[in-house]
Design an enzyme around this catalytic site. Sequence first.
Site, mmCIF file in Angstrom:
data_model
loop_
_atom_site.group_PDB
_atom_site.id
_atom_site.type_symbol
_atom_site.label_atom_id
_atom_site.label_comp_id
_atom_site.label_asym_id
_atom_site.label_seq_id
_atom_site.Cartn_x
_atom_site.Cartn_y
_atom_site.Cartn_z
ATOM 1 N N LYS A 79 0.857 -1.188 0.000
ATOM 2 C CA LYS A 79 0.000 0.000 0.000
ATOM 3 C C LYS A 79 0.893 1.238 0.000
ATOM 4 C CE LYS A 79 -3.989 1.973 2.523
ATOM 5 N NZ LYS A 79 -4.899 1.834 3.689
ATOM 6 N N SER A 160 -9.925 2.272 2.565
ATOM 7 C CA SER A 160 -8.967 2.928 1.705
ATOM 8 C C SER A 160 -8.013 1.962 0.997
ATOM 9 C CB SER A 160 -8.140 3.923 2.518
ATOM 10 O OG SER A 160 -7.373 3.271 3.506
ATOM 11 N N SER A 184 -10.365 0.149 6.971
ATOM 12 C CA SER A 184 -9.745 0.145 5.635
ATOM 13 C C SER A 184 -9.063 -1.135 5.214
ATOM 14 C CB SER A 184 -8.737 1.284 5.517
ATOM 15 O OG SER A 184 -9.416 2.461 5.214
HETATM 16 N N1 GLN Z 1 -13.336 4.811 5.612
HETATM 17 C C1 GLN Z 1 -12.860 5.305 6.870
HETATM 18 C C2 GLN Z 1 -12.434 6.739 6.727
HETATM 19 O O1 GLN Z 1 -12.624 7.266 5.706
HETATM 20 C C3 GLN Z 1 -11.735 4.459 7.379
HETATM 21 C C4 GLN Z 1 -10.468 4.710 6.683
HETATM 22 C C5 GLN Z 1 -9.351 3.878 7.179
HETATM 23 O O2 GLN Z 1 -9.550 2.908 7.917
HETATM 24 N N2 GLN Z 1 -8.160 4.290 6.824
HETATM 25 O O3 GLN Z 1 -11.920 7.333 7.611
#
Ligand code: GLN
Length: 495
Positions: A79, A160, A184
């Site tokens: 990532k 994400s 995410s």
């Molecule tokens: N979708 C969540 C956010 O937008 C979690 C993102 C994440 O876990 N990095 O904050």
Amino acid sequence: MSELTELGVAAIRDGVRDGSFTAREVAEGFNAAVDAASALNAFIVATPDKALDAADRVDAARADGKQLGPMAGVPIGMKDLFATQGVQTTAASHILEGFVPPYESTVSQKLWDAGAGMLGKLNLDQFAMGSSNETSYFGNVVSPWRRNDGGNTAMSPGGSSGGSSTAVAARLAPAATGTDTGGSIRQPAAFAGITGVKPTYGRCSRWGVVAFASSLDQAGPMARDVRDCAIMLGAMAGFDPKDSTSLDMPVPDWEAALSSDLSGKRVGIPREYRMEGTDSEILASWDQGKQWLQDAGAEVVDISLPHTKYALPAYYIIAPAEASSNLARYDGVRYGLRDLPGGAGLQDMYAATREEGFGDEVKRRVLIGTYVLSAGFYDAYYTQAQKVRTLVSRDFDEAWEQCDLILAPTTPTASFGLGELTDDPLTMYLNDVFAVPASLAGLPAMSVPCGVNGDGLPLGLQVIGRAFDEQGVMNAGLAIEERANFTAKPDRWWA
Ligand code: GLN
């Protein structure tokens, strides 16, 4: 495409060890798959030479009769939130475009030390803020999955870690790293029909991982099955003196202790997770999962996590608050982009760089975060949210008196079409409603594929465990995996 790209972590490791194929052949197969899949936009940069170099080192070590590491010969996607020495690291943001770290994140270094190689840097939501991969500066990732409704909707891979979920589901990589701040790893894993583990907060070092919300951020593995996640997590985890929140605990051999016999385990079903707006097919898969865990020997009990509905609003105060502070460092002085309008002063440079460099979602989070931390509103928002966080954690502490594990859906819906929710941030945020409580409490949790819905899209079940009980979580995940027998895979329309 090479058959080797159908293999997962364990199969590649074993095949390289016993000489069925070389690490180089594996790396070549996946490099070719990555090269042919530009339509998915899963990678921000591909690093085929890195994958080949690592593979050659493994093949040479084997020829010399040396002991091979637990990830030897396994090429992975990284990532693009993990700093990789000499390779651009962007967090999918314009503000970091061109930033080439002079250091390596602890987690990625551990993976290389274990014999893994890097196929490339994976696309993600910008600074890991998002649930659909549409906030990336480098364009959205496209899920390899399609609805089978005759339409031709490009679907979201989740976020994400959407580049990670796509790369693994599309067989561009046998495994990938993810990070999970509020879902995410788990949500994109569920959307893509793969397996993802968010370990206990502190298991994996955050050193060299671009910070979003430091009290929540955790790295973890995303792969096609539980065993592969167990192997990879073993290589990623461990104490790191460079991260003061890193857990100073031995890393168990999770793979060796995998067992789908759940005799003596009690699994809690939290009644507050039966929320309005959850797809009926997801509720049905939850019931099915309950049955599977019973069949595996577990006792299923109803439990209550009374503060569940406050977890998401608290998360959307705490995470932006921490983000606004963490992102203050991107000022045009130290990293990547610098926008210096002619004749401008320092403040103008900060403002111009941040205006140009951050995407809309990132700006929204910085604004929310700065607001909830501001003198007049701190107590009303931030302090309140921290109190709620404590209540959410206490809910779990009380639940552990009645059960050892918790079973819930990973998400309230399956994947949605790209663009369907971009104008509706609240609905988008709701996608993490089942994922966020475990994040606030720092607990290990995973998503494991359990089937497909009527549209042919994958669904995931979530298992949450006590702090440090990754083993219990993965064992329950294995029990589900064995019964779900999830063999669906996306048609290869992109290559
Ligand atoms: N979708 C969540 C956010 O937008 C979690 C993102 C994440 O876990 N990095 O904050």
